[in-house]
Design a protein around this motif. Structure first.
Motif, PDB file in Angstrom:
ATOM      1  N   GLN A  23       0.825  -1.204   0.000  1.00  0.00           N
ATOM      2  CA  GLN A  23       0.000   0.000   0.000  1.00  0.00           C
ATOM      3  C   GLN A  23       0.859   1.253   0.000  1.00  0.00           C
ATOM      4  O   GLN A  23       0.538   2.240  -0.657  1.00  0.00           O
ATOM      5  CB  GLN A  23      -0.924  -0.024   1.215  1.00  0.00           C
ATOM      6  CG  GLN A  23      -1.974  -1.126   1.161  1.00  0.00           C
ATOM      7  CD  GLN A  23      -2.813  -1.191   2.415  1.00  0.00           C
ATOM      8  OE1 GLN A  23      -2.481  -0.607   3.446  1.00  0.00           O
ATOM      9  NE2 GLN A  23      -3.922  -1.926   2.346  1.00  0.00           N
ATOM     10  N   HIS A  24       1.976   1.206   0.736  1.00  0.00           N
ATOM     11  CA  HIS A  24       2.879   2.354   0.758  1.00  0.00           C
ATOM     12  C   HIS A  24       3.494   2.576  -0.626  1.00  0.00           C
ATOM     13  O   HIS A  24       3.568   3.713  -1.104  1.00  0.00           O
ATOM     14  CB  HIS A  24       3.984   2.125   1.788  1.00  0.00           C
ATOM     15  CG  HIS A  24       4.960   3.256   1.879  1.00  0.00           C
ATOM     16  ND1 HIS A  24       4.728   4.391   2.622  1.00  0.00           N
ATOM     17  CD2 HIS A  24       6.182   3.432   1.299  1.00  0.00           C
ATOM     18  CE1 HIS A  24       5.749   5.220   2.505  1.00  0.00           C
ATOM     19  NE2 HIS A  24       6.645   4.660   1.707  1.00  0.00           N
ATOM     20  N   PHE A  26       2.257   1.744  -3.498  1.00  0.00           N
ATOM     21  CA  PHE A  26       1.252   2.161  -4.473  1.00  0.00           C
ATOM     22  C   PHE A  26       0.686   3.550  -4.165  1.00  0.00           C
ATOM     23  O   PHE A  26       0.596   4.406  -5.053  1.00  0.00           O
ATOM     24  CB  PHE A  26       0.121   1.135  -4.518  1.00  0.00           C
ATOM     25  CG  PHE A  26      -0.921   1.429  -5.560  1.00  0.00           C
ATOM     26  CD1 PHE A  26      -0.642   1.255  -6.908  1.00  0.00           C
ATOM     27  CD2 PHE A  26      -2.180   1.892  -5.202  1.00  0.00           C
ATOM     28  CE1 PHE A  26      -1.595   1.541  -7.874  1.00  0.00           C
ATOM     29  CE2 PHE A  26      -3.134   2.176  -6.150  1.00  0.00           C
ATOM     30  CZ  PHE A  26      -2.851   1.996  -7.495  1.00  0.00           C
ATOM     31  N   LYS A  27       0.328   3.792  -2.898  1.00  0.00           N
ATOM     32  CA  LYS A  27      -0.380   5.028  -2.553  1.00  0.00           C
ATOM     33  C   LYS A  27       0.547   6.189  -2.227  1.00  0.00           C
ATOM     34  O   LYS A  27       0.277   7.331  -2.591  1.00  0.00           O
ATOM     35  CB  LYS A  27      -1.322   4.775  -1.384  1.00  0.00           C
ATOM     36  CG  LYS A  27      -2.445   3.794  -1.702  1.00  0.00           C
ATOM     37  CD  LYS A  27      -3.351   3.587  -0.493  1.00  0.00           C
ATOM     38  CE  LYS A  27      -4.482   2.626  -0.811  1.00  0.00           C
ATOM     39  NZ  LYS A  27      -5.383   2.421   0.359  1.00  0.00           N
ATOM     40  N   VAL A  28       1.642   5.911  -1.511  1.00  0.00           N
ATOM     41  CA  VAL A  28       2.541   6.991  -1.099  1.00  0.00           C
ATOM     42  C   VAL A  28       3.601   7.252  -2.165  1.00  0.00           C
ATOM     43  O   VAL A  28       3.828   8.396  -2.563  1.00  0.00           O
ATOM     44  CB  VAL A  28       3.207   6.664   0.254  1.00  0.00           C
ATOM     45  CG1 VAL A  28       4.173   7.775   0.651  1.00  0.00           C
ATOM     46  CG2 VAL A  28       2.147   6.477   1.332  1.00  0.00           C
ATOM     47  N   ARG A  30       3.390   6.153  -5.154  1.00  0.00           N
ATOM     48  CA  ARG A  30       2.671   6.223  -6.438  1.00  0.00           C
ATOM     49  C   ARG A  30       3.374   5.416  -7.525  1.00  0.00           C
ATOM     50  O   ARG A  30       3.530   5.849  -8.670  1.00  0.00           O
ATOM     51  CB  ARG A  30       2.510   7.683  -6.875  1.00  0.00           C
ATOM     52  CG  ARG A  30       1.721   8.521  -5.875  1.00  0.00           C
ATOM     53  CD  ARG A  30       1.581   9.958  -6.319  1.00  0.00           C
ATOM     54  NE  ARG A  30       0.836  10.734  -5.341  1.00  0.00           N
ATOM     55  CZ  ARG A  30       0.560  12.036  -5.451  1.00  0.00           C
ATOM     56  NH1 ARG A  30       0.980  12.689  -6.541  1.00  0.00           N
ATOM     57  NH2 ARG A  30      -0.113  12.661  -4.524  1.00  0.00           N
ATOM     58  N   ALA A  31       3.824   4.256  -7.133  1.00  0.00           N
ATOM     59  CA  ALA A  31       4.572   3.403  -8.046  1.00  0.00           C
ATOM     60  C   ALA A  31       3.673   2.756  -9.087  1.00  0.00           C
ATOM     61  O   ALA A  31       2.514   2.429  -8.821  1.00  0.00           O
ATOM     62  CB  ALA A  31       5.303   2.325  -7.259  1.00  0.00           C
ATOM     63  N   ARG A  32       4.222   2.570 -10.242  1.00  0.00           N
ATOM     64  CA  ARG A  32       3.570   1.857 -11.326  1.00  0.00           C
ATOM     65  C   ARG A  32       4.577   0.845 -11.880  1.00  0.00           C
ATOM     66  O   ARG A  32       5.716   0.791 -11.446  1.00  0.00           O
ATOM     67  CB  ARG A  32       3.113   2.836 -12.422  1.00  0.00           C
ATOM     68  CG  ARG A  32       2.106   3.883 -11.933  1.00  0.00           C
ATOM     69  CD  ARG A  32       0.798   3.235 -11.485  1.00  0.00           C
ATOM     70  NE  ARG A  32      -0.194   4.235 -11.067  1.00  0.00           N
ATOM     71  CZ  ARG A  32      -0.389   4.605  -9.800  1.00  0.00           C
ATOM     72  NH1 ARG A  32       0.369   4.085  -8.834  1.00  0.00           N
ATOM     73  NH2 ARG A  32      -1.312   5.492  -9.497  1.00  0.00           N
ATOM     74  N   THR A  35       8.540   1.291 -11.923  1.00  0.00           N
ATOM     75  CA  THR A  35       9.056   2.144 -10.842  1.00  0.00           C
ATOM     76  C   THR A  35      10.069   1.363 -10.011  1.00  0.00           C
ATOM     77  O   THR A  35       9.881   0.181  -9.726  1.00  0.00           O
ATOM     78  CB  THR A  35       7.904   2.624  -9.939  1.00  0.00           C
ATOM     79  OG1 THR A  35       6.991   3.415 -10.708  1.00  0.00           O
ATOM     80  CG2 THR A  35       8.440   3.463  -8.789  1.00  0.00           C
TER      81      THR A  35
END
Length: 248
Positions: A23-24, A26-28, A30-32, A35
């Protein structure tokens, strides 16, 4: 957090949708896909990992693309009269983020015995504070924590080479830097609980060959004194000989 810690090394790893680390990312962060993020393996290597898959439910797959040595822990050990839980949380985090070797607690004469029964110590919360501090430090060394029944037991456990200094506002022989001999390669620093050392505890330190030192005229919070002491010792003994760097 400056890297994400894992218990064991891996080459590839899938993080389930509910995993806080995923979650960190993806959300913090903002990895795709593609990345690159820093990860680390507890008491092991630091690594660079690439996000190879982001699933619809939030699960993330990682692949390690390079590793390097993590910073070594400082040769500094802390001995503390068990403080109130809120203070202990801060100390655990800051000590881990500064890279101390380990921390040891005991029930001081002027401490409160009930502090040892708080949820901080009866659950895994104290471990989480260490983990978070280590991630902040961009390192992988998670300090060990020891609990001792009394001051003499703790002193006996921590005996050995290096400086052994108890910080004390009122009966110190001199300021901390003056108690550090050139060429020392390690140090053990003791800090009392919020109410300070008792006369008996001061005598115990002296009888065991410890020096008493102070950090100046101002009375500091315990967590602040820990940070100041570690920084002062590291500067005086040239433990800060390298800077933050990575080749990944």
């Amino acid at each position: 957090m400056n890297l994400i810690l894992f218990d064991t090394p891996f080459e590839t790893r899938r993080l389930e949708a509910g995993d806080p680390r995923g979650q960190h990312i993806f959300k913090v962060l903002r990895a795709r896909v593609g990345t690159k993020v820093f990860v680390g393996f507890i008491n092991g290597l630091r690594a660079r990992a690439e996000v190879t898959l982001v699933e619809a439910d939030g699960a993330i797959s990682l692949r390690v693309i390079g590793t390097e040595a993590a910073p070594k822990p400082l040769p500094i050990r802390l001995l503390l009269g068990l403080p109130r839980p809120h203070t202990a949380k801060r100390i655990l985090f800051e000590a881990a983020s500064m890279g101390v070797q380990d921390l040891h607690f005991f029930e001081a004469e002027r401490g409160e015995p009930s502090y040892a029964q708080s949820s901080l110590w009866t659950s895994d919360e104290w471990k989480e504070r260490l983990r978070l501090g280590t991630e902040q430090s961009f390192g992988t060394h998670v300090p060990e924590v020891g609990m001792h029944t009394d001051l003499q037991s703790a002193i006996s456990f921590l005996q050995g080479e290096g400086a052994h200094i108890a910080l004390d506002n009122y009966e110190a022989a001199g300021p901390l830097p003056q108690q550090l001999s050139p060429g020392l390669r390690s140090a053990v620093i003791a800090l009392g609980p919020e109410r300070g050392w008792s006369p008996n505890e001061r005598d115990t330190f002296r009888k065991n060959g410890w020096k008493l030192a102070h950090l100046g005229a101002h009375v500091l919070r315990l967590e602040t004194a820990c940070t100041v002491a570690v920084g002062a010792i590291s500067a005086c003994l040239d433990f800060y000989d390298t800077q933050t760097c990575t080749i990944l």
